[in-house]
Design a protein around this motif. Structure first.
Motif, PDB file in Angstrom:
ATOM      1  N   ALA A  40      -5.220  -8.124   9.247  1.00 39.24           N
ATOM      2  CA  ALA A  40      -4.434  -7.391  10.241  1.00 39.24           C
ATOM      3  C   ALA A  40      -3.766  -6.173   9.626  1.00 39.24           C
ATOM      4  O   ALA A  40      -3.657  -5.117  10.271  1.00 39.24           O
ATOM      5  CB  ALA A  40      -3.382  -8.316  10.859  1.00 39.24           C
ATOM      6  N   LEU A  41      -3.311  -6.286   8.390  1.00 40.49           N
ATOM      7  CA  LEU A  41      -2.701  -5.149   7.707  1.00 40.49           C
ATOM      8  C   LEU A  41      -3.747  -4.157   7.206  1.00 40.49           C
ATOM      9  O   LEU A  41      -3.572  -2.940   7.296  1.00 40.49           O
ATOM     10  CB  LEU A  41      -1.846  -5.641   6.533  1.00 40.49           C
ATOM     11  N   ALA A  42      -4.871  -4.682   6.708  1.00 42.24           N
ATOM     12  CA  ALA A  42      -5.885  -3.816   6.104  1.00 42.24           C
ATOM     13  C   ALA A  42      -6.548  -2.897   7.124  1.00 42.24           C
ATOM     14  O   ALA A  42      -6.963  -1.785   6.781  1.00 42.24           O
ATOM     15  CB  ALA A  42      -6.939  -4.670   5.400  1.00 42.24           C
ATOM     16  N   GLN A  43      -6.652  -3.334   8.386  1.00 42.10           N
ATOM     17  CA  GLN A  43      -7.329  -2.500   9.375  1.00 42.10           C
ATOM     18  C   GLN A  43      -6.609  -1.175   9.619  1.00 42.10           C
ATOM     19  O   GLN A  43      -7.220  -0.221  10.108  1.00 42.10           O
ATOM     20  CB  GLN A  43      -7.499  -3.262  10.692  1.00 42.10           C
ATOM     21  N   ALA A  44      -5.320  -1.107   9.304  1.00 40.34           N
ATOM     22  CA  ALA A  44      -4.587   0.150   9.508  1.00 40.34           C
ATOM     23  C   ALA A  44      -5.193   1.276   8.678  1.00 40.34           C
ATOM     24  O   ALA A  44      -5.175   2.438   9.092  1.00 40.34           O
ATOM     25  CB  ALA A  44      -3.117  -0.040   9.156  1.00 40.34           C
ATOM     26  N   PHE A  45      -5.733   0.939   7.521  1.00 43.10           N
ATOM     27  CA  PHE A  45      -6.339   1.954   6.659  1.00 43.10           C
ATOM     28  C   PHE A  45      -7.713   2.375   7.195  1.00 43.10           C
ATOM     29  O   PHE A  45      -8.056   3.555   7.181  1.00 43.10           O
ATOM     30  CB  PHE A  45      -6.471   1.416   5.236  1.00 43.10           C
TER      31      PHE A  45
END
Length: 485
Positions: A40-45
């Motif tokens: 969920a956090l990694a998709q922001a990149f």
């Protein structure tokens, strides 16, 4: 499932049987949750760098690889858990990207309905998985668990191939300066020619709002909690709604309800109980397709908090004062236990139904529409990660708490729902009927949440005023050049 326990359990010399210990269950379960949190956090990149469409493609591939690793496992619990972690990366990332993509491509009049439809499809998928588990659990070989696990490949490949037929988000395209392609996408999404007035006006409004948002330069993670444009409020609201959603009781019924239902005197297997709860969830989510755009977000959350709190309170007290302790022989169960158990089951079903109508879809709708373009992937990532973080904690600690206090654990969820009601009333503004850019304007206006339903946007008026000033400046420049000549 016996074959699964035989392959991934440990031999217990005292009983002479292979068992799946609680520690191994915890590892198998928690590795997926750990993956979803990271994803969920990694998709922001990836969402900013490769676009929404490209990001969905990437993480669908990651999920599919994780499922393949699990399905190919023979007896290695290490391979199984690594596969679950990899699949979790994809699940967590897609849980953030898909509401982001839907929110950015949907017309404002249908955005809430389409985001609820996203939730409905998830619930339908869960229900189908419960039916499949019921159908395969009695198979005497590895097909009992390989079929449910392996069929996830179908959905991963469907998303991998289907995304090629969908357009990129027009807001993302405008944000990176690809105006011509964004114009074609807006025309395609509205089924009108590229030179239609609707397309021209929509692109102008989006470009105006995006230019205002990007005036401060490139966004950072810190900006999600800054005072600029009330960003800290928006991020806090998105995270708090996900936190309250996970701790309002419904997931407890899904994960550990069969234990309570057995103490209530039911002979239904855990597989059948899951199918019943899944069917109730599907039926409950359908009315939300209508209510999200008629009642709005605030009213749905407030109503759901009241109904679910009542269900949790009654089920918790009735279960505590009428049910026999866990492990009581069936022959010793009294009529008092049976009537109390019927009440517990009834209010558990009502609780799950109310969740499906109100608190199931609405926090995801709100998360997908509350942030300006410059920080939207990052802010949605924080909200989605919050959801998976508390999902993990609930799955890890709830059974331990339930062993100590039994049905009274439902009073914890009752307290959370009471808190949720007041939080929504005091902090959550109404976003129904507003474009994403108008939501941004509403937050910047400082309107009180309880007065937000009557708030009116002035975004288009400001855009036209700016155009008039630009036209006047152009006339003055022309006059000055004429005079100089």
């Amino acid at each position: 499932m016996p074959d699964f326990i035989d392959r991934f359990g440990l031999f217990d010399e005292s009983t002479g049987q292979t068992v799946l210990s609680s520690s191994r269950q915890s590892i198998i379960t928690s590795l997926l949750s750990a993956g979803t949190f990271v994803g969920a956090l990694a998709q922001a990149f990836t969402s900013d760098r490769f676009g929404r469409r490209g990001s969905i493609l990437i993480w669908s591939g990651v999920f599919t690889v994780g499922v393949a690793v699990q399905t190919g496992t023979v007896r290695s619990i290490v391979q199984l858990t690594i596969g679950r972690f990899i699949a979790g990366l994809g699940v967590g990332a897609l849980s953030a990207i898909v509401p982001l993509y839907n929110g950015e491509t949907a017309p404002k009049a249908l955005r809430g309905t389409l985001l609820v439809l996203y939730q409905l499809q998830i619930i339908v998928g869960l229900f189908l998985s419960y039916v499949l588990d019921l159908a395969t659990h009695s198979i005497a070989n590895s097909a009992s668990w390989r079929v449910p696990v392996g069929l996830q490949l179908v959905w991963g490949l469907a998303l991998l191939s289907g995304i090629f037929f969908l357009p990129e988000s027009p807001r993302h395209l405008l944000g990176i300066g690809r105006t011509e392609k964004a114009t074609r996408v807006v025309a395609e999404l509205n089924s009108v020619p590229i030179d239609d007035a609707l397309v021209i006006e929509t692109v102008e409004e989006l470009q105006f709002a995006i230019n205002e948002e990007n005036a401060g330069g490139k966004a950072t993670w810190v900006e999600c909690f800054s005072t600029r444009n009330a960003m800290w409020k928006r991020t806090a609201n998105g995270m708090m709604l996900q936190f309250i959603q996970q701790l309002n009781g419904q997931n407890f019924y899904y994960y550990y309800g069969d234990t309570f239902f057995k103490s209530a005197g039911t002979d239904l297997s855990p597989y059948v109980i899951q199918v019943i709860l899944g069917a109730v969830s599907v039926a409950g989510t359908i009315p939300a397709l209508y209510l999200i755009e008629t009642w709005g977000r605030r009213r749905s959350l407030l109503t759901g908090a009241i109904f679910q709190a009542i269900c949790a309170l009654i089920a918790g007290l009735v279960g505590h004062f009428t049910l026999a302790p866990t492990g009581t022989a069936q022959a010793l169960l009294t009529q008092r236990n049976k009537s109390g158990g019927d009440t517990l089951i009834a209010f558990a079903v009502l609780h799950v139904t109310s969740f499906s109508i109100f608190w199931g879809p609405t926090p995801w709708v709100y998360l997908g529409e509350s942030f300006p373009l410059r920080v939207r992937p990052k802010a949605i990532a924080l909200g989605s990660a919050t959801n998976w973080f508390w999902n993990f904690l609930l799955g890890f600690f709830a059974p331990r708490i339930a062993v100590d206090i039994g049905p009274l654990i439902l009073l914890i969820f009752f307290g959370m729902l009471v808190f949720g009601y007041f939080y929504v009333y005091l902090c959550i503004p109404e976003t129904k009927g507003l474009s994403l850019e108008e939501v941004d304007e509403m937050y910047r206006s400082g309107v009180k949440p309880w007065n937000s339903a009557g708030w009116t946007s002035h975004l288009i008026e400001r855009m036209h005023e700016q155009e008039k000033r630009r036209a006047v400046d152009n006339v003055h420049d022309s006059d000055e050049r004429a005079a100089a000549a």
